[in-house]
Each structure stands twice: as structure tokens, then as C-alpha cells.
Scaffold this motif. Structure first.
Motif, PDB file in Angstrom:
ATOM      1  N   LEU B 137       0.801  -1.223   0.000  1.00  0.00           N
ATOM      2  CA  LEU B 137       0.000   0.000   0.000  1.00  0.00           C
ATOM      3  C   LEU B 137       0.836   1.276   0.000  1.00  0.00           C
ATOM      4  CD1 LEU B 137      -2.718   1.469   0.396  1.00  0.00           C
ATOM      5  CD2 LEU B 137      -2.446   1.090   2.833  1.00  0.00           C
ATOM      6  N   ILE B 138       1.773   1.384   0.929  1.00  0.00           N
ATOM      7  CA  ILE B 138       2.447   2.675   1.137  1.00  0.00           C
ATOM      8  C   ILE B 138       3.298   3.070  -0.083  1.00  0.00           C
ATOM      9  CG2 ILE B 138       3.857   4.042   2.734  1.00  0.00           C
ATOM     10  CD1 ILE B 138       1.304   2.982   3.998  1.00  0.00           C
ATOM     11  N   PRO B 139       4.205   2.201  -0.581  1.00  0.00           N
ATOM     12  CA  PRO B 139       4.965   2.597  -1.769  1.00  0.00           C
ATOM     13  C   PRO B 139       4.065   2.858  -2.983  1.00  0.00           C
ATOM     14  CG  PRO B 139       5.994   0.723  -0.722  1.00  0.00           C
ATOM     15  CD  PRO B 139       4.669   0.908  -0.062  1.00  0.00           C
ATOM     16  N   SER B 140       2.975   2.096  -3.136  1.00  0.00           N
ATOM     17  CA  SER B 140       2.074   2.336  -4.267  1.00  0.00           C
ATOM     18  C   SER B 140       1.473   3.734  -4.163  1.00  0.00           C
ATOM     19  CB  SER B 140       0.943   1.309  -4.293  1.00  0.00           C
ATOM     20  OG  SER B 140       1.458   0.020  -4.340  1.00  0.00           O
ATOM     21  N   TYR B 141       1.079   4.097  -2.955  1.00  0.00           N
ATOM     22  CA  TYR B 141       0.538   5.433  -2.745  1.00  0.00           C
ATOM     23  C   TYR B 141       1.573   6.489  -3.127  1.00  0.00           C
ATOM     24  CZ  TYR B 141      -1.161   9.566  -0.348  1.00  0.00           C
ATOM     25  OH  TYR B 141      -1.563  10.836  -0.068  1.00  0.00           O
ATOM     26  N   MET B 142       2.833   6.232  -2.729  1.00  0.00           N
ATOM     27  CA  MET B 142       3.896   7.200  -3.006  1.00  0.00           C
ATOM     28  C   MET B 142       4.120   7.358  -4.507  1.00  0.00           C
ATOM     29  SD  MET B 142       4.909   8.565  -0.342  1.00  0.00           S
ATOM     30  CE  MET B 142       4.329   8.340   1.330  1.00  0.00           C
ATOM     31  N   ILE B 143       3.967   6.252  -5.274  1.00  0.00           N
ATOM     32  CA  ILE B 143       4.136   6.343  -6.727  1.00  0.00           C
ATOM     33  C   ILE B 143       3.000   7.155  -7.351  1.00  0.00           C
ATOM     34  CG2 ILE B 143       4.136   5.020  -8.878  1.00  0.00           C
ATOM     35  CD1 ILE B 143       6.741   4.761  -7.479  1.00  0.00           C
ATOM     36  N   VAL B 144       1.786   6.919  -6.878  1.00  0.00           N
ATOM     37  CA  VAL B 144       0.656   7.693  -7.402  1.00  0.00           C
ATOM     38  C   VAL B 144       0.858   9.172  -7.073  1.00  0.00           C
ATOM     39  CG1 VAL B 144      -1.833   8.054  -7.240  1.00  0.00           C
ATOM     40  CG2 VAL B 144      -0.925   5.750  -7.291  1.00  0.00           C
ATOM     41  N   LEU B 145       1.383   9.430  -5.884  1.00  0.00           N
ATOM     42  CA  LEU B 145       1.689  10.808  -5.492  1.00  0.00           C
ATOM     43  C   LEU B 145       2.774  11.387  -6.405  1.00  0.00           C
ATOM     44  CD1 LEU B 145       1.118  12.898  -3.160  1.00  0.00           C
ATOM     45  CD2 LEU B 145       3.107  11.953  -2.013  1.00  0.00           C
ATOM     46  N   ALA B 146       3.838  10.590  -6.619  1.00  0.00           N
ATOM     47  CA  ALA B 146       4.979  11.084  -7.400  1.00  0.00           C
ATOM     48  C   ALA B 146       4.605  11.321  -8.859  1.00  0.00           C
ATOM     49  CB  ALA B 146       6.140  10.089  -7.315  1.00  0.00           C
ATOM     50  N   THR B 147       3.635  10.549  -9.391  1.00  0.00           N
ATOM     51  CA  THR B 147       3.247  10.743 -10.788  1.00  0.00           C
ATOM     52  C   THR B 147       2.157  11.810 -10.917  1.00  0.00           C
ATOM     53  OG1 THR B 147       1.852   8.785 -10.529  1.00  0.00           O
ATOM     54  CG2 THR B 147       3.926   8.494 -11.704  1.00  0.00           C
ATOM     55  N   GLY B 148       1.834  12.482  -9.821  1.00  0.00           N
ATOM     56  CA  GLY B 148       0.943  13.642  -9.881  1.00  0.00           C
ATOM     57  C   GLY B 148      -0.518  13.333 -10.157  1.00  0.00           C
ATOM     58  N   LEU B 149      -0.974  12.143  -9.763  1.00  0.00           N
ATOM     59  CA  LEU B 149      -2.362  11.780 -10.053  1.00  0.00           C
ATOM     60  C   LEU B 149      -3.318  12.116  -8.911  1.00  0.00           C
ATOM     61  CD1 LEU B 149      -1.966   8.272 -11.752  1.00  0.00           C
ATOM     62  CD2 LEU B 149      -2.020  10.510 -12.804  1.00  0.00           C
ATOM     63  N   ILE B 150      -2.775  12.423  -7.723  1.00  0.00           N
ATOM     64  CA  ILE B 150      -3.642  12.657  -6.564  1.00  0.00           C
ATOM     65  C   ILE B 150      -4.656  13.758  -6.883  1.00  0.00           C
ATOM     66  CG2 ILE B 150      -3.655  13.432  -4.143  1.00  0.00           C
ATOM     67  CD1 ILE B 150      -2.411  10.740  -4.342  1.00  0.00           C
ATOM     68  N   ASP B 151      -5.922  13.496  -6.491  1.00  0.00           N
ATOM     69  CA  ASP B 151      -7.020  14.432  -6.722  1.00  0.00           C
ATOM     70  C   ASP B 151      -7.330  14.680  -8.189  1.00  0.00           C
ATOM     71  OD1 ASP B 151      -8.496  15.258  -4.445  1.00  0.00           O
ATOM     72  OD2 ASP B 151      -6.648  16.120  -3.650  1.00  0.00           O
TER      73      ASP B 151
END
Lengths: 336, 305
Positions: B137-151
Motif C-alpha cells: 500500500l504505502i509505496p504504491s501510494y507514493m508512486i501515485v503521489l509522485a506521478t501527480g495523479l492525486i485528486d
């Protein structure tokens, strides 16, 4: 584990050539070989690689980079520095802390116990229901029952959670109302550590037993009807036929499901637990996945959360690999 | 010879009393089990259509008491609910076509024999390994964050493409059992792989395409966790996440009602039941179509050989 597909065309064309006379078969065979060589040389391979680009890119970014990101379990991770930035390396500190956490062992125990119960009953209940469904002579009745019992599988745990919270409520739920008529006092299905695991396992069975029968019914349908006829002639009744024909006929599927379920022993079902639990039942119902979420995302202890997740992933890797190995080696199972 | 052993029609065999007793018991058990799967849904429907009085007094069982549509009127007039539903439809509208294209063009090369794709083994391992190990979960979340997809809506669409590996296996197994002579004839006529995929394979693959379309749509409709972690603002969350939030917060709906005329015909329980039922409704509606295909699909995908 991953084998090459058998070429159907080669075996088929070989058989066809052998049917005609010797001379013409040789001519035909040469022609066939020529044609195949031509086809092989003519169809360029590169479009296949182009087709694979999107999947390779997406899987690389969203499946493989998180694996690389697991190094944050060995760091004092700061979001501001980013996943690929310079982070302070702290070695195994997170893991040391993890194994000293008072609730970690309890969470491990809960996970194993809940998952074990779900696997055991999740194998037995669909098997029994499939055998009972198989005894129905009226196909219409059988189909209606199948349609109805598959339905809960398609509803999410959010919706089922909403329904269950409503009907299991000790004060206003319909289940406790019915139990009240039978003289059984209100039971706190979702709010008591004595009952929570029971509630998890039974509601999981409620959701997935019907769906689980599909594989068994398909396997039963594949049994040679001659075997039943032979058994009838030998004087076996329906029960003996079930015992000596049906069950041996599907034992292969039972063994396969059992072996593959080995990989699920750390999956106690995040969606279900997360939608049904509350702090009152953490003692019996908290599992690894919910702990990762609370520690890692809710409390923003990213490194510790990643460490717990990594522990689970590594153990699962060993279990899933062994189960696939056993299934391919002994049960003739193939994935790709 | 074979005719000698043909089973006589079941009606001509006289059933033993034990057999009849078993058959009756079997029918009762199975029908009760099936009812158990439906009763909770019917109860929720009945509550959602009842007046608040009888619901509070626990008099509502499987039939509405004091029938009223108010709870549903409130739901369809509730801007938060409608916005969440819009997000859900948007994500399905984007994710289903993208996932289908993605899955089909990946399954096609992987269904080929080694003579057409020499590096097939390497590709297969590349995909297979993701079934054995995951970053969690945590690293996957970080990748989604890093690729700018949040929100953004893409957070609900693009990472979800990785769920398609199972569907790929389904499709490639289907492709593999299509007759080889068809594609070979097409190659001889000068067709390339794209042509074979779209003109030969896809027209023959309607059942499996229908199966994965419905599977993907249902998965996206039901998916709530990604909406919860990747969306910081409630207005970006899909319906499943919204439903989860209202079930967890226990907030009194009456405080949020704009339409004063509805207040006395509504309470928390009926409003909640109505929202649960509306969220389940699309699944119940596509279910009959789904059912035509899934049995075949799941068997192809999970246990073979």
C-alpha cells in the motif's frame, strides 16, 4: 511454471498429411513446411512489441516501482524529499521496532486465524452446496437458486457493510429482533471480541459460497456419465455414487484450490474487515492490512507502514511461489 | 451395446422413501440458503420505502410500512450524492474502454507461440512476477503521489490498469483456442498482427470481451479504497467512497436537508437505506447480463487442464 503453448497447427497438419498416399503426402508435407517457413519469415515481429509497450510501461510504473519503493522501509522517509530523493538510511530499525510493537504479534495471530477459518470453510461450504445443487433434478429450480446465491459476490463490502451494520445492530437490527423472539439476548455481532471473528467468517461465507460453487459444478459437469451408469448397475445408490464417483471426479479441483489457497493465508480480507470493524474489536479483528493503513497512511508513519507491508509481501511471496510450484508440479496447473 | 446401458428416464424409476425425504430436505436447505442471500437486500429496500415512525419502532420487516418515496426524493435531490455518482460514471466511462484496449493488445502478443514472438518467455515472467510480489500500500501510494495523479480522475483509472493482469489471462486463453488456420490464412494474404487482431480475433471474441467489460465495470463501480486514499477532497470521490463515508460518520441527515418539506418523512435509517439501495442498483441491473457470461469466464481463467 510458465510454459510455451503447444503448437496446434503442427500436430494437426502432420496428421492430415499421413492420411493420403505416401508420394502425395511427401509433396504435401514439403509444401506445408515451405508455407510455414514463409509465414514465419514474412510476419514481422515488431508490431507485437509495440502492442506490449503500454502494458509494460504501466506495470513497470505502478507495479515495479512500488517494489523499488520498498526501500523506504529501511529509511527514515520524508515525503518532502520524494520517493527517489536522498533519504536517511536507518537499516533495520523499523523492523526492530515492528517486532517489539505490543500489538504486532496479536495482529499476526488475528490475520492467520481469520484467514485460516475463511479458507477452510470457504472450501467446504461451496463443495457441500455444489453437491446438493447437483442432486436437484429440476434444472429450472437449480438455475434460479444459482442465480440468487451468486448475487452477493458482486456487491461491494461497502454496500454489504452498510446492510450488515443495519441488520446486525443490537438495538434495532432485524437479526437480533428475530433472535429475541427465540429468547436469545441481543448479541453484539460487530461490537464484541467474542463474536467479531464469527461474524467475519459467516458473512464472508454468505457473500462467496454461491460464487465458490461455480468451479465445483463445472468439474462435476465434466465427469463421464458412463461412470454413473456403471455405478448404478453395480447397485450404488445416489449417496454411494456421490461418494465413489462425484468426489473422486472432482478431487483434483479440490486439491488445486487447497494448494492455491496457501497463498492467501495472510489475506484476511481488508475490504471486509475495514468496513465492519471499530476500535472496540481491534483485539480480535485487527489484521495486517488494516494495521498498515492506520500506521502508514492515517498516522503518516510511512516507513513503518512500508515495513509492515514488506513483511507481509515477503512472506506471501514465499507462500504463493510454493503454492504455484506445487500446483504446476503435481496438479498440472498452468497460468499463462 | 451402448443402448443396453442407457439410463431409463428418471420418472420410471420408483424413488425410495429415503430418496424422497432427502430430496425434500435438500430443496428446503437450498431454498432457505438462497433466501438468506436475498432477505437482507429486501429488508433494506423495505426500510428505504417506509416512514420513519415504523422504522424507529422496528416494525419494518420485508414489506414497507407507511409507504413513502421521500428518502429517494432526498437522495436524488442531494447534490453530494449526485456529484459522487457523476464521478463514478466518469471513471467507468474512462476506465472501461481504456482497460479493454489495454488488455486486448497485451493479451494478443502473449497468446502467440514462440515462433512469432521470440521473447515471449521474458514478457510472461514480467507480468507473472507481479502476481507473486507487490510493493504494498504505502509505496504504491507514493508512486501515485509522485506521478501527480492525486485528486485527479486518473488516479482512479491508471493505477487500476494493473488489475487487468487477471483479465489478460482470460483473454489470452480465449485467443489461444481460436483456430490457428484463420490467422495463418490471413498472414499468407499479407495481413500483419494489428490486422489479424482487429479483423480476425476480435470479431470472434465477443463473449470474452463482454465478460471482461462487465467485470471491469463492476470492479470500478464497487471500488472505494482508491477513492478514499487518492482523493483529498470529498467532491472528487466516487459513489462507493461517498457511501462509505456517510455510513461511518453517522451524521444526522436532517441537519443537511435543504428541502424542509421532506423532514418529517425521513430519518437517518431510511435515508441511509435508500442510498445503499441506489448504490447497489446498477449492479442488480447489469447482473442478468453479467450472469450469462461469467460462469464460462471464471472457469477459463482460474482452473484449466
Amino acid at each position: 511454471m510458465v510454459r510455451e503453448p503447444v503448437s496446434d497447427s503442427e500436430s494437426k497438419s502432420g496428421g492430415r498429411a499421413g492420411a493420403s498416399s505416401l508420394v502425395s503426402s511427401q509433396v504435401e508435407m514439403r509444401r506445408e513446411l515451405d508455407r510455414r517457413r514463409r509465414v514465419r519469415n514474412k510476419v514481422p515481429e515488431w508490431p507485437l512489441h509495440v502492442m506490449l509497450i503500454p502494458a509494460v510501461a504501466v506495470i513497470f510504473i505502478y507495479s515495479y516501482l512500488p517494489m523499488y519503493g520498498l526501500r523506504m522501509a529501511f529509511q527514515d522517509f520524508r515525503v518532502s524529499r520524494g520517493l527517489f530523493g536522498e533519504q536517511e538510511f536507518i537499516g533495520l530499525d523499523n523492523f526492530r521496532f515492528l517486532f517489539r510493537m505490543p500489538n504486532f504479534l496479536r495482529v499476526m495471530g488475528n490475520t492467520l486465524w481469520i484467514a485460516f477459518l475463511k479458507i477452510a470453510f470457504g472450501l467446504i461450504a461451496p463443495l457441500v452446496v455444489a453437491l446438493l445443487l447437483n442432486e436437484l433434478s429440476n434444472q429450472g429450480v437449480k438455475r434460479v437458486i444459482q442465480t440468487v446465491i451468486y448475487l452477493p459476490h458482486f456487491l461491494s463490502w461497502v454496500i454489504l457493510g452498510g446492510i450488515l451494520v443495519t441488520i446486525l445492530s443490537p438495538s434495532s437490527g432485524i437479526v437480533n429482533q428475530v433472535l429475541g423472539w427465540l429468547g436469545i439476548g441481543p448479541i453484539f455481532f460487530l461490537g464484541s471480541n467474542d463474536w467479531f471473528v464469527f461474524t467475519l467468517v459467516s458473512t464472508e461465507l454468505w457473500k462467496s459460497t454461491g460464487w465458490g460453487t461455480i468451479l465445483f459444478l463445472a468439474a462435476i459437469a465434466g465427469i463421464d456419465p458412463n461412470l454413473y451408469e456403471a455405478a448404478t448397475i453395480d447397485g450404488a445408490g445416489r449417496f454411494k455414487q456421490t461418494l465413489h464417483v462425484t468426489i473422486p471426479g472432482i478431487i483434483h479441483v479440490i486439491a488445486l484450490l487447497l494448494v492455491l489457497s496457501l497463498g492467501d493465508i495472510l489475506n484476511a480480507g481488508f475490504d471486509q474487515v475495514f468496513n465492519l470493524y471499530s476500535p472496540v474489536v481491534y483485539e480480535s479483528g485487527d489484521i495486517i492490512d488494516t494495521l498498515v493503513y492506520r500506521v502508514g497512511l492515517l498516522n503518516a508513519q510511512f516507513s513503518l507502514g512500508a515495513a509492515i507491508g514488506m513483511f507481509k509481501s515477503v512472506v506471501s511471496l514465499i507462500l504463493i511461489s510454493s503454492s504455484y510450484f506445487l500446483a504446476t508440479r503435481y496438479l498440472n496447473y498452468r497460468i499463462f | 451395446m451402448a443402448q443396453l446401458f442407457n439410463r431409463r428416464p428418471a420418472s420410471r424409476i420408483k424413488a425410495s422413501p429415503a430418496r424422497i425425504a432427502f430430496s425434500i430436505a435438500n430443496h428446503i436447505v437450498l431454498i432457505l440458503g438462497a433466501a438468506l442471500c436475498l432477505v437482507p437486500m429486501i429488508h433494506i429496500l423495505a426500510v428505504s420505502l417506509s416512514s420513519p415512525g415504523p422504522v424507529a419502532a422496528q416494525r419494518v420487516g420485508l414489506w414497507p410500512i407507511g409507504f413513502t418515496w421521500s428518502a429517494y426524493e432526498w437522495v436524488v435531490g442531494n447534490p453530494d450524492f449526485l456529484r459522487a455518482m457523476g464521478v463514478s460514471f466518469l471513471r467507468i466511462g474512462l476506465a472501461v474502454p481504456m482497460s479493454l484496449f489495454f488488455t486486448v493488445i497485451t493479451a494478443y502478443p502473449l497468446s502467440k507461440e514462440k515462433k512469432y514472438l521470440r521473447t515471449r518467455g521474458a514478457y510472461v515472467w514480467f507480468f507473472f512476477l507481479t502476481m507473486l510480489f507487490s510493493g504494498g500500500l504505502i509505496p504504491s501510494y507514493m508512486i501515485v503521489l509522485a506521478t501527480g495523479l492525486i485528486d485527479t480522475i486518473w488516479a482512479l483509472v491508471i493505477p487500476a490498469l494493473t488489475w487487468q493482469v487477471f483479465n489478460m489471462i482470460l483473454v489470452l486463453n480465449f485467443f489461444r483456442q481460436l483456430p490457428k488456420s484463420l490467422e495463418e490464412a490471413a498472414y499468407v494474404d499479407g495481413a500483419g498482427h494489428w490486422m489479424v487482431l482487429f479483423r480476425v480475433y476480435l470479431p470472434l471474441s465477443k463473449p470474452v470481451i463482454a465478460t471482461i467489460t462487465l467485470f471491469t465495470a463492476v470492479t470500478h463501480w464497487n471500488s472505494w479504497f482508491d477513492g478514499m486514499i487518492y482523493m483529498n477532497f470529498p467532491e472528487n470521490q466516487p459513489l462507493s467512497t461517498y457511501i462509505r463515508n456517510i455510513l461511518q460518520t453517522l451524521e444526522d441527515v436532517r441537519l443537511t436537508i435543504q428541502d424542509v418539506s421532506l423532514i418529517e418523512f425521513l430519518n437517518n435509517d431510511t435515508a441511509r437505506a435508500a442510498q445503499i439501495f441506489v448504490a447497489a442498483l446498477p449492479i442488480i441491473l447489469v447482473y442478468p447480463f453479467l450472469q450469462r457470461y461469467f460462469a464460462k469466464g471464471i472457469i477459463l481463467g482460474s482452473v484449466k487442464g
